[in-house]
Scaffold this motif. Structure first.
Motif, PDB file in Angstrom:
ATOM      1  N   GLY A 189      78.819  50.876  69.296  1.00  0.00           N
ATOM      2  CA  GLY A 189      77.948  51.778  68.545  1.00  0.00           C
ATOM      3  C   GLY A 189      76.588  51.216  68.207  1.00  0.00           C
ATOM      4  N   GLY A 190      76.361  49.921  68.465  1.00  0.00           N
ATOM      5  CA  GLY A 190      75.031  49.360  68.259  1.00  0.00           C
ATOM      6  C   GLY A 190      74.849  48.509  67.028  1.00  0.00           C
ATOM      7  N   VAL A 191      75.935  48.029  66.407  1.00  0.00           N
ATOM      8  CA  VAL A 191      75.781  47.243  65.183  1.00  0.00           C
ATOM      9  C   VAL A 191      75.001  45.958  65.423  1.00  0.00           C
ATOM     10  CG1 VAL A 191      77.974  45.957  65.378  1.00  0.00           C
ATOM     11  CG2 VAL A 191      76.988  46.435  63.111  1.00  0.00           C
ATOM     12  N   LEU A 192      75.151  45.357  66.594  1.00  0.00           N
ATOM     13  CA  LEU A 192      74.443  44.106  66.868  1.00  0.00           C
ATOM     14  C   LEU A 192      72.948  44.353  67.053  1.00  0.00           C
ATOM     15  CD1 LEU A 192      77.046  42.551  69.327  1.00  0.00           C
ATOM     16  CD2 LEU A 192      76.771  42.085  66.882  1.00  0.00           C
ATOM     17  N   GLU A 193      72.612  45.364  67.829  1.00  0.00           N
ATOM     18  CA  GLU A 193      71.205  45.707  68.034  1.00  0.00           C
ATOM     19  C   GLU A 193      70.546  46.130  66.718  1.00  0.00           C
ATOM     20  OE1 GLU A 193      73.370  46.605  71.930  1.00  0.00           O
ATOM     21  OE2 GLU A 193      73.777  46.760  69.782  1.00  0.00           O
ATOM     22  N   ASN A 194      71.287  46.841  65.878  1.00  0.00           N
ATOM     23  CA  ASN A 194      70.731  47.275  64.600  1.00  0.00           C
ATOM     24  C   ASN A 194      70.503  46.106  63.653  1.00  0.00           C
ATOM     25  OD1 ASN A 194      70.867  49.845  65.608  1.00  0.00           O
ATOM     26  ND2 ASN A 194      72.478  50.564  64.234  1.00  0.00           N
ATOM     27  N   THR A 195      71.368  45.111  63.725  1.00  0.00           N
ATOM     28  CA  THR A 195      71.158  43.913  62.898  1.00  0.00           C
ATOM     29  C   THR A 195      69.885  43.194  63.318  1.00  0.00           C
ATOM     30  OG1 THR A 195      73.554  43.653  62.646  1.00  0.00           O
ATOM     31  CG2 THR A 195      72.195  41.750  62.102  1.00  0.00           C
ATOM     32  N   ILE A 196      69.688  43.070  64.612  1.00  0.00           N
ATOM     33  CA  ILE A 196      68.468  42.427  65.120  1.00  0.00           C
ATOM     34  C   ILE A 196      67.230  43.193  64.674  1.00  0.00           C
ATOM     35  CG2 ILE A 196      67.202  41.842  67.233  1.00  0.00           C
ATOM     36  CD1 ILE A 196      70.052  41.596  68.565  1.00  0.00           C
ATOM     37  N   ALA A 228      82.791  38.528  75.303  1.00  0.00           N
ATOM     38  CA  ALA A 228      81.842  38.614  76.420  1.00  0.00           C
ATOM     39  C   ALA A 228      81.011  39.890  76.329  1.00  0.00           C
ATOM     40  CB  ALA A 228      82.589  38.563  77.749  1.00  0.00           C
ATOM     41  N   TYR A 229      81.638  40.980  75.920  1.00  0.00           N
ATOM     42  CA  TYR A 229      80.920  42.248  75.756  1.00  0.00           C
ATOM     43  C   TYR A 229      79.873  42.128  74.657  1.00  0.00           C
ATOM     44  CZ  TYR A 229      80.206  47.243  74.738  1.00  0.00           C
ATOM     45  OH  TYR A 229      79.663  48.496  74.508  1.00  0.00           O
ATOM     46  N   ALA A 230      80.255  41.512  73.529  1.00  0.00           N
ATOM     47  CA  ALA A 230      79.302  41.323  72.439  1.00  0.00           C
ATOM     48  C   ALA A 230      78.151  40.423  72.872  1.00  0.00           C
ATOM     49  CB  ALA A 230      80.011  40.742  71.220  1.00  0.00           C
ATOM     50  N   ALA A 231      78.457  39.363  73.589  1.00  0.00           N
ATOM     51  CA  ALA A 231      77.414  38.454  74.068  1.00  0.00           C
ATOM     52  C   ALA A 231      76.462  39.177  75.013  1.00  0.00           C
ATOM     53  CB  ALA A 231      78.043  37.254  74.763  1.00  0.00           C
ATOM     54  N   HIS A 232      77.013  40.037  75.870  1.00  0.00           N
ATOM     55  CA  HIS A 232      76.185  40.826  76.785  1.00  0.00           C
ATOM     56  C   HIS A 232      75.239  41.734  76.006  1.00  0.00           C
ATOM     57  CE1 HIS A 232      75.034  43.497  80.045  1.00  0.00           C
ATOM     58  NE2 HIS A 232      75.488  44.532  79.343  1.00  0.00           N
ATOM     59  N   ARG A 233      75.745  42.396  74.987  1.00  0.00           N
ATOM     60  CA  ARG A 233      74.905  43.284  74.185  1.00  0.00           C
ATOM     61  C   ARG A 233      73.770  42.497  73.532  1.00  0.00           C
ATOM     62  NH1 ARG A 233      76.946  48.951  73.754  1.00  0.00           N
ATOM     63  NH2 ARG A 233      75.248  49.058  72.238  1.00  0.00           N
ATOM     64  N   LEU A 234      74.074  41.312  73.052  1.00  0.00           N
ATOM     65  CA  LEU A 234      73.047  40.482  72.421  1.00  0.00           C
ATOM     66  C   LEU A 234      71.997  40.038  73.433  1.00  0.00           C
ATOM     67  CD1 LEU A 234      75.376  38.302  70.175  1.00  0.00           C
ATOM     68  CD2 LEU A 234      73.691  39.953  69.357  1.00  0.00           C
ATOM     69  N   THR A 235      72.442  39.608  74.586  1.00  0.00           N
ATOM     70  CA  THR A 235      71.514  39.167  75.622  1.00  0.00           C
ATOM     71  C   THR A 235      70.624  40.318  76.081  1.00  0.00           C
ATOM     72  OG1 THR A 235      73.075  37.489  76.375  1.00  0.00           O
ATOM     73  CG2 THR A 235      71.323  38.108  77.900  1.00  0.00           C
ATOM     74  N   GLN A 236      71.224  41.482  76.278  1.00  0.00           N
ATOM     75  CA  GLN A 236      70.463  42.662  76.682  1.00  0.00           C
ATOM     76  C   GLN A 236      69.444  43.065  75.615  1.00  0.00           C
ATOM     77  OE1 GLN A 236      71.131  42.646  80.097  1.00  0.00           O
ATOM     78  NE2 GLN A 236      70.935  44.859  79.865  1.00  0.00           N
ATOM     79  N   ALA A 237      69.739  42.716  74.364  1.00  0.00           N
ATOM     80  CA  ALA A 237      68.822  43.034  73.260  1.00  0.00           C
ATOM     81  C   ALA A 237      67.702  42.009  73.118  1.00  0.00           C
ATOM     82  CB  ALA A 237      69.599  43.134  71.953  1.00  0.00           C
ATOM     83  N   GLY A 238      67.720  40.979  73.954  1.00  0.00           N
ATOM     84  CA  GLY A 238      66.631  40.008  73.927  1.00  0.00           C
ATOM     85  C   GLY A 238      66.920  38.724  73.188  1.00  0.00           C
ATOM     86  N   ILE A 239      68.184  38.476  72.856  1.00  0.00           N
ATOM     87  CA  ILE A 239      68.550  37.233  72.183  1.00  0.00           C
ATOM     88  C   ILE A 239      68.872  36.193  73.252  1.00  0.00           C
ATOM     89  CG2 ILE A 239      70.089  36.147  70.511  1.00  0.00           C
ATOM     90  CD1 ILE A 239      68.225  38.375  69.423  1.00  0.00           C
TER      91      ILE A 239
END
Length: 257
Positions: free
Chosen positions: A134-141, A203-214
């Motif tokens: 749902g985007g919680v990681l991207e929203n935190t960033i 791995a999915y969470a890490a992918h989302r973070l990497t895709q978000a520019g982390i």
């Protein structure tokens, strides 16, 4: 009581720890460092356990902040402490205020801690599959950026959570995740003997973070479901038909520069 740490988010102005279930006062199925008021554990034990966590960072007893986690993508900015009774419904927190410990409670979901040590901005998120999807990681960033952090300076650490080998899922689950991007199929194993696939949450969470520019993402790679000595696990408890389960806590705090 020695928390697990990550070099990725260790800095001169931050302290953090992914705490295990060891070193507390709770008994029975909650033994011993259960920090979740949402469990049916004795409240006094949970309070003492949380006090021990705050003491590990040299914080005041009321400086440990947790939220009412419900697998949302909602993020709150923490400017002051609140009580357990007044905590907001959210699954991520950010702050620039020193002396506050942002705490994430988990029992298989992924605790993710964030730090931009240059900007003195920290964050913490509760990332089960629903929250991550749902985007919680991207929203935190994004919330950290609003406080002055720079995306290319933010580092993140994904703490102990359920690993792929322990996370059997159904076809509907797979379809939901793959619907966004067919390439997400790689986060699922081939079908097992039951015809089920297994999901790689970290791995999915890490992918989302990497895709978000982390650029700097540390995955600790510790499976909460199989390591009963160190971690609580909702899935393990469910398989055993136990009545309840404890929650371990992961904390990050900003020290005065």
């Amino acid at each position: 009581m020695t928390p697990i740490t990550s070099s990725a988010i260790t800095g001169k102005t931050t302290r953090h720890g992914f705490f295990t279930r060891e070193g507390g006062t709770s008994r029975g199925i909650y033994a011993s460092l259960n920090c979740g008021y949402g469990s049916k554990d004795d409240r006094d034990h949970v309070t003492e356990n949380r006090r021990r966590v705050t003491n590990a960072f040299g914080l005041h007893d009321d400086a440990l902040i947790t939220i009412h986690q419900q697998h949302t993508s909602t993020i709150v900015v923490v400017d002051d402490s609140w009580t357990n009774e007044t905590r907001p419904v959210a699954d991520g927190m950010v702050t620039t205020r020193p002396g506050i410990g942002l705490g994430i409670l988990t029992a298989d979901c992924a605790p993710v801690l964030f730090a931009d040590s240059d900007a003195h901005v920290i964050g913490a998120a509760h990332a089960g599959w629903r929250g991550a999807h749902g985007g919680v990681l991207e929203n935190t960033i994004a919330a950290m950026e609003k406080l002055g952090a720079r995306r290319d300076h933010i580092a993140a650490a994904i703490g102990p959570c359920i690993a792929q080998a322990s996370y059997q899922v159904g076809d509907e689950f797979v379809a939901t995740v793959v619907k966004d991007d067919a390439a997400h199929d790689r986060f699922f194993s081939t079908p097992d003997e039951d015809g089920k696939r297994h999901f790689d949450l970290p791995a999915y969470a890490a992918h989302r973070l990497t895709q978000a520019g982390i650029a700097r993402v540390d995955v600790l790679g510790l499976d909460t479901c199989v390591d009963e000595q160190r971690f609580f696990s909702f899935r393990r408890t469910t398989h055993r038909h136990e009545p309840d389960y404890g929650r371990q806590i992961s904390v990050i705090t900003l020290m005065a520069p």
